[in-house]
Scaffold this motif. Structure first.
Motif, PDB file in Angstrom:
ATOM      1  N   VAL A   1     -49.710 -22.029   6.802  1.00  0.00           N
ATOM      2  CA  VAL A   1     -50.552 -20.866   6.522  1.00  0.00           C
ATOM      3  C   VAL A   1     -51.471 -21.182   5.347  1.00  0.00           C
ATOM      4  N   GLY A   2     -52.755 -20.869   5.488  1.00  0.00           N
ATOM      5  CA  GLY A   2     -53.665 -21.133   4.383  1.00  0.00           C
ATOM      6  C   GLY A   2     -54.984 -20.408   4.521  1.00  0.00           C
ATOM      7  N   ASP A   3     -55.712 -20.326   3.404  1.00  0.00           N
ATOM      8  CA  ASP A   3     -56.969 -19.573   3.389  1.00  0.00           C
ATOM      9  C   ASP A   3     -58.198 -20.461   3.601  1.00  0.00           C
ATOM     10  N   GLN A   4     -57.987 -21.783   3.812  1.00  0.00           N
ATOM     11  CA  GLN A   4     -59.155 -22.650   3.950  1.00  0.00           C
ATOM     12  C   GLN A   4     -59.102 -23.510   5.216  1.00  0.00           C
ATOM     13  N   LEU A   5     -60.182 -23.426   5.983  1.00  0.00           N
ATOM     14  CA  LEU A   5     -60.289 -24.267   7.176  1.00  0.00           C
ATOM     15  C   LEU A   5     -60.358 -25.743   6.812  1.00  0.00           C
ATOM     16  N   MET A   6     -61.103 -26.043   5.717  1.00  0.00           N
ATOM     17  CA  MET A   6     -61.395 -27.432   5.381  1.00  0.00           C
ATOM     18  C   MET A   6     -60.230 -28.158   4.718  1.00  0.00           C
ATOM     19  N   THR A   7     -59.199 -27.436   4.344  1.00  0.00           N
ATOM     20  CA  THR A   7     -58.012 -28.104   3.766  1.00  0.00           C
ATOM     21  C   THR A   7     -56.772 -27.761   4.592  1.00  0.00           C
ATOM     22  N   ASP A   8     -56.351 -26.505   4.549  1.00  0.00           N
ATOM     23  CA  ASP A   8     -55.078 -26.096   5.155  1.00  0.00           C
ATOM     24  C   ASP A   8     -55.038 -26.286   6.668  1.00  0.00           C
ATOM     25  N   ILE A   9     -56.053 -25.776   7.351  1.00  0.00           N
ATOM     26  CA  ILE A   9     -56.045 -25.800   8.812  1.00  0.00           C
ATOM     27  C   ILE A   9     -56.300 -27.216   9.338  1.00  0.00           C
ATOM     28  N   TRP A  10     -57.229 -27.896   8.706  1.00  0.00           N
ATOM     29  CA  TRP A  10     -57.513 -29.277   9.093  1.00  0.00           C
ATOM     30  C   TRP A  10     -56.266 -30.144   8.904  1.00  0.00           C
ATOM     31  N   ALA A  11     -55.581 -29.965   7.793  1.00  0.00           N
ATOM     32  CA  ALA A  11     -54.347 -30.730   7.513  1.00  0.00           C
ATOM     33  C   ALA A  11     -53.290 -30.447   8.577  1.00  0.00           C
ATOM     34  N   ALA A  12     -53.133 -29.176   8.942  1.00  0.00           N
ATOM     35  CA  ALA A  12     -52.145 -28.801   9.964  1.00  0.00           C
ATOM     36  C   ALA A  12     -52.471 -29.510  11.283  1.00  0.00           C
ATOM     37  N   ASN A  13     -53.747 -29.487  11.665  1.00  0.00           N
ATOM     38  CA  ASN A  13     -54.150 -30.139  12.915  1.00  0.00           C
ATOM     39  C   ASN A  13     -53.984 -31.660  12.840  1.00  0.00           C
ATOM     40  N   ASN A  14     -54.197 -32.216  11.665  1.00  0.00           N
ATOM     41  CA  ASN A  14     -53.984 -33.654  11.482  1.00  0.00           C
ATOM     42  C   ASN A  14     -52.523 -34.037  11.686  1.00  0.00           C
ATOM     43  N   CYS A  15     -51.625 -33.069  11.487  1.00  0.00           N
ATOM     44  CA  CYS A  15     -50.184 -33.331  11.643  1.00  0.00           C
ATOM     45  C   CYS A  15     -49.655 -32.841  12.984  1.00  0.00           C
ATOM     46  N   GLY A  16     -50.489 -32.183  13.755  1.00  0.00           N
ATOM     47  CA  GLY A  16     -50.054 -31.667  15.049  1.00  0.00           C
ATOM     48  C   GLY A  16     -49.116 -30.481  14.939  1.00  0.00           C
ATOM     49  N   ILE A  17     -49.316 -29.643  13.918  1.00  0.00           N
ATOM     50  CA  ILE A  17     -48.490 -28.434  13.797  1.00  0.00           C
ATOM     51  C   ILE A  17     -49.378 -27.178  13.935  1.00  0.00           C
ATOM     52  N   ALA A  18     -48.734 -26.060  14.241  1.00  0.00           N
ATOM     53  CA  ALA A  18     -49.468 -24.798  14.387  1.00  0.00           C
ATOM     54  C   ALA A  18     -49.979 -24.327  13.018  1.00  0.00           C
ATOM     55  N   SER A  19     -50.988 -23.456  13.044  1.00  0.00           N
ATOM     56  CA  SER A  19     -51.548 -22.985  11.782  1.00  0.00           C
ATOM     57  C   SER A  19     -51.995 -21.529  11.864  1.00  0.00           C
ATOM     58  N   ILE A  20     -51.979 -20.901  10.708  1.00  0.00           N
ATOM     59  CA  ILE A  20     -52.504 -19.527  10.604  1.00  0.00           C
ATOM     60  C   ILE A  20     -53.530 -19.516   9.483  1.00  0.00           C
ATOM     61  N   TRP A  21     -54.751 -19.159   9.842  1.00  0.00           N
ATOM     62  CA  TRP A  21     -55.808 -19.014   8.836  1.00  0.00           C
ATOM     63  C   TRP A  21     -55.781 -17.572   8.349  1.00  0.00           C
ATOM     64  N   VAL A  22     -55.672 -17.381   7.040  1.00  0.00           N
ATOM     65  CA  VAL A  22     -55.690 -16.031   6.470  1.00  0.00           C
ATOM     66  C   VAL A  22     -56.920 -15.857   5.588  1.00  0.00           C
ATOM     67  N   LYS A  23     -57.322 -14.606   5.385  1.00  0.00           N
ATOM     68  CA  LYS A  23     -58.440 -14.352   4.476  1.00  0.00           C
ATOM     69  C   LYS A  23     -57.978 -14.571   3.037  1.00  0.00           C
ATOM     70  N   PRO A  24     -58.845 -15.121   2.159  1.00  0.00           N
ATOM     71  CA  PRO A  24     -58.427 -15.344   0.774  1.00  0.00           C
ATOM     72  C   PRO A  24     -58.096 -14.035   0.054  1.00  0.00           C
ATOM     73  N   LEU A  25     -57.090 -14.054  -0.825  1.00  0.00           N
ATOM     74  CA  LEU A  25     -56.689 -12.845  -1.552  1.00  0.00           C
ATOM     75  C   LEU A  25     -57.774 -12.378  -2.519  1.00  0.00           C
ATOM     76  N   LYS A  26     -58.495 -13.346  -3.098  1.00  0.00           N
ATOM     77  CA  LYS A  26     -59.612 -13.021  -3.998  1.00  0.00           C
ATOM     78  C   LYS A  26     -60.887 -13.583  -3.382  1.00  0.00           C
ATOM     79  N   SER A  27     -61.974 -12.806  -3.479  1.00  0.00           N
ATOM     80  CA  SER A  27     -63.210 -13.288  -2.867  1.00  0.00           C
ATOM     81  C   SER A  27     -63.872 -14.385  -3.707  1.00  0.00           C
ATOM     82  N   SER A  28     -63.499 -14.490  -4.984  1.00  0.00           N
ATOM     83  CA  SER A  28     -64.046 -15.573  -5.805  1.00  0.00           C
ATOM     84  C   SER A  28     -63.157 -16.805  -5.647  1.00  0.00           C
TER      85      SER A  28
END
Ligand SMILES: [Mg+2]
Length: 175
Positions: A115-142
């Motif tokens: 689970v992570g708020d960033q496509l370019m780190t969390d989700i990409w990493a999950a796909n690089n490992c062949g595991i499922a992922s959940i993209w969430v909206k960031p808790l803070k907009s900054s």
């Protein structure tokens, strides 16, 4: 290439992810990003709300492990109140930190979700490992500076994903 950035699910926030649905998918462990996913990036420690969410998951027998790119000092302080195991310097989007976590905790790829708020780190990493992922909206907009740069590319990739995958929508929980 574009599929490397495609999350399995898109959910409003971690608080929306229910243990019942995770169980339905055979998931027994959540690997979660720290900053802006579990707690706001500019907060030292967690909130009451996140503690309650973690307690609920634990009551269903679902493990929560923090997998963060941040340094061990920051992560240790942040997870102290939450009492969660963690892996720091995870080097997302590389799969190194996730693979290390899977190995150390004897986890099966089909039983975990990142689970992570960033496509370019969390989700990409999950796909690089062949595991499922959940993209969430960031808790803070900054964001902190390196994240601001990632967000620029994220916006472009997200647009491309939306064009290609019409089923990709923000939801209230995983399906
Ligand atoms: Mg984050």
């Amino acid at each position: 290439m574009l599929s490397s950035f495609k999350p399995t699910w898109m959910v409003q926030s971690i608080y929306h992810i229910s243990p019942e649905k995770l169980k339905k998918h055979g998931i027994n462990t959540i690997l979660t990003d720290l900053d802006n996913t579990l707690i706001p990036w500019n907060n030292a420690t967690g909130t009451e709300k996140v503690i309650k969410w973690i307690d609920k998951l634990h009551s269903y027998g679902i493990k929560v492990i923090v997998v963060s790119n941040n340094d061990p000092k920051r992560v240790r302080v942040a997870v102290k109140d939450l009492q969660l195991p963690f892996v720091s310097h995870a080097l997302k989007p590389l799969g190194i930190g996730i693979k290390k976590t899977l190995k150390s905790y004897h986890l099966k790829k089909n039983q975990v979700v990142m689970v992570g708020d960033q496509l370019m780190t969390d989700i990409w990493a999950a796909n690089n490992c062949g595991i499922a992922s959940i993209w969430v909206k960031p808790l803070k907009s900054s964001d902190m500076l390196p994240t601001k740069i990632n967000r620029y590319f994220e916006a472009i990739v997200y647009k491309m994903l939306q064009n290609k995958y019409s089923d990709l929508k923000w939801k209230e929980d995983i399906d």
